[in-house]
Design an enzyme around this catalytic site. Structure first.
Site, PDB file in Angstrom:
ATOM      1  N   MET A   1       0.762  -1.210   0.039  1.00  0.00           N
ATOM      2  CA  MET A   1       0.048   0.069   0.046  1.00  0.00           C
ATOM      3  C   MET A   1       0.953   1.187  -0.068  1.00  0.00           C
ATOM      4  O   MET A   1       0.328   2.409  -0.433  1.00  0.00           O
ATOM      5  CB  MET A   1      -0.865   0.052   1.164  1.00  0.00           C
TER       6      MET A   1
ATOM      7  N   CYS B   1       8.983   3.460   0.610  1.00  0.00           N
ATOM      8  CA  CYS B   1       8.084   3.952  -0.315  1.00  0.00           C
ATOM      9  C   CYS B   1       8.676   4.035  -1.890  1.00  0.00           C
ATOM     10  O   CYS B   1       8.003   3.858  -2.753  1.00  0.00           O
ATOM     11  CB  CYS B   1       7.565   5.406  -0.022  1.00  0.00           C
TER      12      CYS B   1
END
Length: 242
Positions: free
Chosen positions: A95, A108
């Site tokens: 996610m 990320c």
């Protein structure tokens, strides 16, 4: 796990020679290498934490070498076999490959990269009959033991010791320790049941029409991801960040 058809090998995805050796072992164990290999699942991954000024370039490179370049390297090595079978490539993202967060930029960056790589590959492989899917798991830290109290302490001590004196002075030890304390609260967070991830991978490998993206995550995270990826940044920032 009890299947006599299952074969395991040790593989470091950051080393070209080990990835190439693995492909040769795959070829040797296929009934007909000319018919190719049905699927590859890129699941190797590591993580760390730290705000941008606290994170060394070596750490950025280390995480990227496994999470991003390991995925690219392994996919490229297997792709000729996958192409012959008109098979599947399944990349495990996160996610956090769709929505960024504080103190997680090394992770990320790599997962955003996996998303982009997967999209590009899907476009290229579509005319050739190869399906490419991305799995975006939510919070499974408790299940994967990605972080432990000891590991967080070890990372934090090295991080602080390696910081330039200017950064130490400007932020102060209390600010640093508060951020580390927050990471300690994550150790036992998230789901302990990974079956939703396994089911997603299974579907991506076996379904006649696999999905482009799978979202095995709690409903809270699914809603948050929709808000952060669909609403203007000024709104989602106000809700979740500021």
């Amino acid at each position: 796990m009890n299947s006599d058809r299952m074969k395991t090998i040790q593989l470091n995805v950051v080393k070209d020679e080990e990835v190439n050796r693995a492909v040769e072992i795959i070829k040797e164990n296929l009934k007909d290498a000319q018919k190719g290999l049905w699927g590859v699942v890129n699941n190797a991954g590591i993580s760390t934490f730290g705000e941008v000024e606290f994170t060394s370039m070596e750490t950025y490179k280390e995480v990227a070498e496994v999470n991003l370049w390991g995925t690219v390297r392994t996919t490229k090595a297997c792709l000729p076999l996958i192409r012959r079978a008109k098979g599947r490539v399944v990349n495990i993202s996160s996610m956090m490959g769709r929505m960024a967060n504080t103190a997680r930029s090394p992770y990320c960056i790599t997962k955003f990269g996996v998303e982009a790589f997967s999209d590009c590959l899907r476009y290229e492989m579509h005319p050739l009959g190869v399906k490419v899917s991305v799995i975006e798991p939510g919070n499974f830290i408790a299940a994967t033991s990605l972080y432990s109290q000891g590991k967080i302490k070890e990372i934090a001590e090295k991080m602080w010791n390696d910081l330039p004196e200017t950064v130490k002075k400007d932020y102060g030890r209390k600010y640093f320790d508060d951020k580390i304390a927050k990471m300690h609260t994550y150790c036992n967070s998230g789901s302990t049941d990974t079956s939703s991830v396994i089911n997603a991978i299974t579907h991506a490998l076996t379904a006649p029409t696999p999905y482009t993206r799978y979202h095995p995550m709690d409903y809270y995270w699914w809603i948050r991801m929709q808000i952060m990826t669909h609403l203007p940044g000024a709104i989602s920032d106000r809700i979740y960040i500021f």
